[in-house]
Design a protein around this motif. Structure first.
Motif, PDB file in Angstrom:
ATOM      1  N   ALA A  42      11.220   6.036  29.783  1.00 23.38           N
ATOM      2  CA  ALA A  42      12.150   7.062  29.303  1.00 23.38           C
ATOM      3  C   ALA A  42      13.599   6.668  29.578  1.00 23.38           C
ATOM      4  CB  ALA A  42      11.830   8.397  29.966  1.00 23.38           C
ATOM      5  N   ARG A  43      13.870   6.155  30.768  1.00 25.72           N
ATOM      6  CA  ARG A  43      15.241   5.749  31.102  1.00 25.72           C
ATOM      7  C   ARG A  43      15.696   4.598  30.223  1.00 25.72           C
ATOM      8  NH1 ARG A  43      16.527   4.382  36.856  1.00 25.72           N
ATOM      9  NH2 ARG A  43      14.573   3.230  36.846  1.00 25.72           N
ATOM     10  N   LYS A  44      14.789   3.677  29.959  1.00 29.25           N
ATOM     11  CA  LYS A  44      15.105   2.539  29.097  1.00 29.25           C
ATOM     12  C   LYS A  44      15.450   3.027  27.692  1.00 29.25           C
ATOM     13  CE  LYS A  44      13.126  -2.062  28.237  1.00 29.25           C
ATOM     14  NZ  LYS A  44      11.924  -2.891  28.463  1.00 29.25           N
ATOM     15  N   LEU A  45      14.655   3.960  27.193  1.00 31.64           N
ATOM     16  CA  LEU A  45      14.864   4.510  25.857  1.00 31.64           C
ATOM     17  C   LEU A  45      16.168   5.299  25.782  1.00 31.64           C
ATOM     18  CD1 LEU A  45      13.554   5.014  23.019  1.00 31.64           C
ATOM     19  CD2 LEU A  45      12.603   7.116  24.000  1.00 31.64           C
ATOM     20  N   ILE A  46      16.394   6.177  26.760  1.00 29.26           N
ATOM     21  CA  ILE A  46      17.592   7.011  26.752  1.00 29.26           C
ATOM     22  C   ILE A  46      18.857   6.171  26.915  1.00 29.26           C
ATOM     23  CG2 ILE A  46      18.833   8.845  27.962  1.00 29.26           C
ATOM     24  CD1 ILE A  46      16.100  10.066  28.664  1.00 29.26           C
ATOM     25  N   THR A  47      18.778   5.139  27.761  1.00 26.89           N
ATOM     26  CA  THR A  47      19.943   4.271  27.966  1.00 26.89           C
ATOM     27  C   THR A  47      20.407   3.667  26.649  1.00 26.89           C
ATOM     28  OG1 THR A  47      19.318   3.741  30.244  1.00 26.89           O
ATOM     29  CG2 THR A  47      20.775   2.189  29.127  1.00 26.89           C
ATOM     30  N   ARG A  48      19.467   3.120  25.879  1.00 31.67           N
ATOM     31  CA  ARG A  48      19.829   2.534  24.591  1.00 31.67           C
ATOM     32  C   ARG A  48      20.260   3.616  23.593  1.00 31.67           C
ATOM     33  NH1 ARG A  48      19.163  -2.431  22.230  1.00 31.67           N
ATOM     34  NH2 ARG A  48      19.524  -3.059  24.378  1.00 31.67           N
ATOM     35  N   TRP A  49      19.574   4.744  23.591  1.00 33.19           N
ATOM     36  CA  TRP A  49      19.883   5.844  22.678  1.00 33.19           C
ATOM     37  C   TRP A  49      21.292   6.369  22.931  1.00 33.19           C
ATOM     38  CZ3 TRP A  49      15.411   9.797  21.625  1.00 33.19           C
ATOM     39  CH2 TRP A  49      15.683  10.530  20.475  1.00 33.19           C
TER      40      TRP A  49
END
Length: 428
Positions: free
Chosen positions: A69-76
């Motif tokens: 989730a953190r990886k996804l949100i960081t890029r988003w």
């Protein structure tokens, strides 16, 4: 009718399990008033008061899903800085990890229990414009009340093993409608698609996006700028052999094997840090000297020399992993399922693991086929693997490069997922 039956049985189950869950959370040091958020009380959450802001809600179970989730949100957040995010975590360990280094524009909460009154309270408090579920976190009430409010629900990093697929396919008459409520599903591989369709997921909502977890394009952020080099220097000067996400029995087995490597510095990062006392007692009884990361004193660095370092703190595994010469991945030898090898692979560190890697298929098989994973069967073969990889830089480098090339198939999965979810929001 099925959902009503689910709600009817879930409440007594939740009440019955609560004492055991509270005890487990207490052992992990996670008891706090923030736990009321699991029951829909959000007095300390800023987004609950910002009625004009409709966040994107990302729902994760524990540490592994929280890292995705953190990886996804960081890029988003990088690509769409105007968006606000609400990250819900199911466990206290995952919650603490996410709070230490939340992505930009993100508020971290405890994920609501999937009880009707809790979920409706959650939607009333935050009014999310999109619900994103990670991997297996598909909950009937969450999906039902989201769709009732015309909020799209997406499933990211979806994967279904052959065994689980057969079992869930038999339950399609009962669960099919729930899965049909998903607006978008990003499958990890082509092999997952027919199994996901068989349980009721609509073909038109299903896309092969690759795995965000295995995407080497963006490392999961560590909890801080922490650099473990001084801690590791205090242990000695030899090769750093590391055991990651270990389970009961694996620490002692690793210690016996790794201690045979000349001048080796041993580091262990257990899957559950509340086992620190149990691990220390077991290793000490076997004649090993142990130092805990949480109590380590660097004023007198010599006090740690020759000791096994047990990392019992949260969020520092990425920083430690980058310093290793070889890593052993836990839950693969004495326990089944496996833990995530990708942090080590992304850091170009060769990985050793037991044969039980079912949670990471087909990746585990792909790694073995390209000689990117050294599979061991027992303590003796573990000793041999650690000895060879720590002494032969050429062998270690070749294995690390082979493993990293396997992850390349998932490169861009994070970007593909973000773009698909952003498009879903536009369509809605």
């Amino acid at each position: 009718m099925l959902r009503h039956f689910y709600n009817f049985t879930l409440i007594p189950l939740a009440i019955g399990a609560s004492p055991f869950w509270i005890l487990k959370t207490k052992r992990r040091g996670g008891l706090s008033k923030r736990l009321w958020e699991k029951l829909g009380r959000y007095k300390e959450v800023g987004l609950a008061a910002e009625r004009k802001v409709r966040p994107i809600y990302v729902h994760a179970a524990s540490v592994g899903e929280a890292n995705i989730a953190r990886k996804l949100i960081t890029r988003w957040s990088t690509r769409y800085p105007e968006e606000r995010f609400l990250l819900g975590i199911g466990t206290s360990t995952g919650f603490d990890l996410a709070r230490q280094s939340p992505p930009a524009n993100t508020e971290v909460i405890y994920a609501p229990l999937d009880l009707s009154f809790v979920v409706t309270s959650f939607f009333a408090a935050f009014r999310p414009k999109l619900v994103v579920l990670i991997e297996h976190e598909v909950w009937p009430n969450m999906i039902h009340y989201a769709r009732e409010r015309s909020i799209p629900v997406a499933l990211v990093n979806a994967r279904l093993s052959l065994r689980s697929g057969k079992r869930l396919a038999k339950l399609r008459p009962l669960l099919g409608k729930m899965y049909q409520g998903l607006s978008w599903v990003g499958a990890q591989s082509d092999e997952d698609c027919p199994r996901l369709e068989a349980i009721g997921i609509r073909q038109e909502s299903l896309v092969v996006s690759g795995s965000v977890k295995f995407d080497p394009a963006l490392d999961t952020p560590s909890a801080s700028d922490f650099n473990p080099s001084k801690l590791l220097e205090s242990l000695g000067e030899g090769p750093i052999l590391m055991a990651l996400s270990t389970h009961p029995g694996e620490e002692l087995l690793f210690a016996k094997a790794a201690s045979q490597v000349r001048d080796a510095r041993l580091v262990m990062i257990p899957r559950h840090m509340e086992r620190r006392d149990e691990i220390q007692e077991e290793l000490s009884a076997a004649g090993f000297k142990v130092v805990l990361r949480s109590t380590m004193n660097l004023v007198d660095g010599s006090s740690a020399r020759g000791k096994i370092l047990v990392v019992d703190t949260t969020g520092e595994m990425p920083a430690f992993t980058k310093e290793a010469q070889v890593v052993f991945v836990g839950k693969t030898l004495l326990s089944k399922g496996g833990q995530n090898p990708c942090e080590a692979i992304s850091a170009s560190v060769p990985v050793v693991a037991g044969p039980w890697f079912g949670n990471f298929e087909p990746l585990a098989t792909q790694l073995r086929n390209c000689e990117g994973l050294w599979t061991i069967e027992d303590e003796k073969s573990l000793e041999s693997a650690l000895q060879t990889l720590s002494e032969s830089e050429e062998r270690a480098s070749k294995q690390a490069k082979n493993a990293l090339s396997t992850l390349e198939a998932h490169r861009g999965a994070t970007d593909r997922t973000v773009e698909a979810l952003a498009k879903l929001l536009e369509e809605e």
